[in-house]
Design a protein around this motif. Sequence first.
Motif, PDB file in Angstrom:
ATOM      1  N   ASN A  77       4.007  -1.466   9.587  1.00 35.20           N
ATOM      2  CA  ASN A  77       4.040  -2.810   8.985  1.00 35.20           C
ATOM      3  C   ASN A  77       3.527  -2.812   7.545  1.00 35.20           C
ATOM      4  O   ASN A  77       2.813  -3.735   7.136  1.00 35.20           O
ATOM      5  N   LEU A  78       3.880  -1.789   6.781  1.00 37.30           N
ATOM      6  CA  LEU A  78       3.420  -1.728   5.388  1.00 37.30           C
ATOM      7  C   LEU A  78       4.333  -2.543   4.481  1.00 37.30           C
ATOM      8  O   LEU A  78       3.915  -3.030   3.441  1.00 37.30           O
ATOM      9  N   ALA A  79       5.610  -2.675   4.882  1.00 35.57           N
ATOM     10  CA  ALA A  79       6.577  -3.483   4.136  1.00 35.57           C
ATOM     11  C   ALA A  79       7.750  -3.790   5.071  1.00 35.57           C
ATOM     12  O   ALA A  79       7.969  -3.069   6.050  1.00 35.57           O
ATOM     13  N   THR A  80       8.465  -4.863   4.753  1.00 34.51           N
ATOM     14  CA  THR A  80       9.631  -5.229   5.573  1.00 34.51           C
ATOM     15  C   THR A  80      10.857  -4.449   5.088  1.00 34.51           C
ATOM     16  O   THR A  80      10.831  -3.829   4.019  1.00 34.51           O
TER      17      THR A  80
ATOM     18  N   CYS B 283       4.456   7.375  -0.621  1.00 32.62           N
ATOM     19  CA  CYS B 283       3.195   7.888  -0.086  1.00 32.62           C
ATOM     20  C   CYS B 283       2.365   6.698   0.348  1.00 32.62           C
ATOM     21  O   CYS B 283       2.352   5.659  -0.324  1.00 32.62           O
ATOM     22  N   TYR B 284       1.692   6.837   1.456  1.00 34.40           N
ATOM     23  CA  TYR B 284       0.815   5.790   1.978  1.00 34.40           C
ATOM     24  C   TYR B 284      -0.450   5.795   1.127  1.00 34.40           C
ATOM     25  O   TYR B 284      -1.124   6.816   1.031  1.00 34.40           O
ATOM     26  N   LYS B 285      -0.761   4.650   0.465  1.00 32.65           N
ATOM     27  CA  LYS B 285      -1.900   4.558  -0.447  1.00 32.65           C
ATOM     28  C   LYS B 285      -3.194   4.494   0.370  1.00 32.65           C
ATOM     29  O   LYS B 285      -3.674   3.405   0.699  1.00 32.65           O
ATOM     30  N   ARG B 286      -3.680   5.652   0.742  1.00 34.83           N
ATOM     31  CA  ARG B 286      -4.912   5.749   1.541  1.00 34.83           C
ATOM     32  C   ARG B 286      -5.661   6.994   1.098  1.00 34.83           C
ATOM     33  O   ARG B 286      -5.392   8.093   1.574  1.00 34.83           O
TER      34      ARG B 286
ATOM     35  N   ASN C  87      -5.716  11.130   1.981  1.00 39.75           N
ATOM     36  CA  ASN C  87      -5.065  11.943   0.943  1.00 39.75           C
ATOM     37  C   ASN C  87      -3.665  11.468   0.591  1.00 39.75           C
ATOM     38  O   ASN C  87      -2.791  12.283   0.281  1.00 39.75           O
ATOM     39  N   ASP C  88      -3.422  10.162   0.661  1.00 40.81           N
ATOM     40  CA  ASP C  88      -2.123   9.567   0.297  1.00 40.81           C
ATOM     41  C   ASP C  88      -0.935  10.338   0.896  1.00 40.81           C
ATOM     42  O   ASP C  88      -0.104  10.898   0.156  1.00 40.81           O
ATOM     43  N   PRO C  89      -0.809  10.369   2.233  1.00 38.03           N
ATOM     44  CA  PRO C  89       0.255  11.200   2.831  1.00 38.03           C
ATOM     45  C   PRO C  89       1.670  10.696   2.536  1.00 38.03           C
ATOM     46  O   PRO C  89       1.902   9.487   2.427  1.00 38.03           O
ATOM     47  N   LEU C  90       2.577  11.644   2.424  1.00 39.89           N
ATOM     48  CA  LEU C  90       4.006  11.351   2.252  1.00 39.89           C
ATOM     49  C   LEU C  90       4.498  10.694   3.545  1.00 39.89           C
ATOM     50  O   LEU C  90       4.230  11.202   4.629  1.00 39.89           O
TER      51      LEU C  90
ATOM     52  N   PRO D 128       0.804  -1.238   0.000  1.00 42.55           N
ATOM     53  CA  PRO D 128       0.000   0.000   0.000  1.00 42.55           C
ATOM     54  C   PRO D 128       0.833   1.282   0.000  1.00 42.55           C
ATOM     55  O   PRO D 128       0.684   2.144   0.854  1.00 42.55           O
ATOM     56  N   LEU D 129       1.736   1.358  -0.988  1.00 42.42           N
ATOM     57  CA  LEU D 129       2.618   2.520  -1.118  1.00 42.42           C
ATOM     58  C   LEU D 129       2.608   2.995  -2.554  1.00 42.42           C
ATOM     59  O   LEU D 129       2.605   2.170  -3.477  1.00 42.42           O
ATOM     60  N   GLU D 130       2.617   4.312  -2.748  1.00 43.99           N
ATOM     61  CA  GLU D 130       2.900   4.863  -4.062  1.00 43.99           C
ATOM     62  C   GLU D 130       4.366   5.241  -4.021  1.00 43.99           C
ATOM     63  O   GLU D 130       4.794   5.999  -3.140  1.00 43.99           O
TER      64      GLU D 130
END
Length: 234
Positions: free
Chosen positions: A141-144, A121-124, A128-131, A88-90
Motif C-alpha cells: 500500500n505504498l501507492a495506488t 526503491c522503498y524509502k526506508r 537500506n532502501d531496498p529495490l 515513500p519511494l525513490e
Amino acid sequence: MEKGARLYEGKAKILYATSDPDLVIQYFKDDATAFNAAKKGTVQEKGIMNNKISSRIFEFLEKEGIPTHFEKMLSDREMLVKKVVIVPLEVIVRNRAAGSLCRNYGLQEGTTLSCPVLEFCYKRDDLNDPLINDYHVLALNLATEQEIADLKKYTLKINELMTKFFKNLNLELIDFKLEFGRYKGKIILADEISPDTCRLWEVGTGKKLDKDRFRHDLGNIEEAYQEVLRRVTK
Ligand code: ADP
Ligand code: UDP
C-alpha cells in the motif's frame, strides 16, 4: 515568508513550517552522506549550490509541464515549496550503468543501456532502501495503481527533458533519483534534483561532476558542483 517551526531534519535538508499550512521551506545543508550514511562529511557551500541548481531545474521542468512542489528560491539556502506527503519511494532512472546497477548485475561502469531502466526503491533507511517492484508497491500500500502510472509517466518524461537539458550544457545524465508527493489529491515532483541525486559526466572527457567524487574520494568535490551550477545558470 517567515520561517516557522522546524518540522524535520534529514541528512541534507531541514524542513520548516511557514504561516501558510500548504507551504514549507527546504533549507539546504552542507552535510554529505553516502552508502546509507555509513560515510559522512561536509562539502563547503554544497547547500547553496544544490539549492540554486535544484531551483533552476524545477523551474525548467515546471515550464515543460511537469507539476512540481517548487514555488521560489527565498535565499541562498532556502527554497519555498508546496508541502506534500512524500510517497515513500525513490524513483530511479538509469541511462548508462553506474553504482548499484553495476554491483547488482555485473555490468561495467558506463555500459550503454538499450533502454532507460526505471527502478523503485522503498524509502526506508533502516532497511537500506531496498529495490522493489510494482507488486511490492501495491501489496505494501505504498501507492495506488493510478499513482504508479503517474510516477512512471512523469519520471520517463523528466528523463527525456533533463537528458536534453544537460546535453545542451555538455553534460551526460547517467542516472538520477526522484521523489514525489501527494498534494491536493495529485502526484507532484518534490525533494531536490542536484549533483547529490544525479550522476553527471562531462561529454568528451567523462569527468564525474557529481556525488561520486564524495563517495569515492575523487577530490575537487566543491569545484565539480560549482561547475554544474555555472553551466545550469549560464
Ligand atoms: P533524508 O530524509 O533522506 O535524510 P533530506 O535531508 O533531503 O533527506 O530531507 C528532506 C526530507 O524532506 C526528505 O525526507 C524528503 O522526502 C522530504 N521532502 C522533500 N520535499 C518535500 C515537500 N515538498 N513536502 C514535504 N516533505 C518533503
Ligand atoms: N540516489 C540518491 N539517493 C539515494 C540513492 C540513490 O540520490 O538514496 C541517486 C544516486 O545519486 C544516483 C542514482 O540515484 O544518481 C542511482 O544510485 P545507485 O542505485 O547507483 O546508488 P549508489 O550505488 O550510488 O548508492
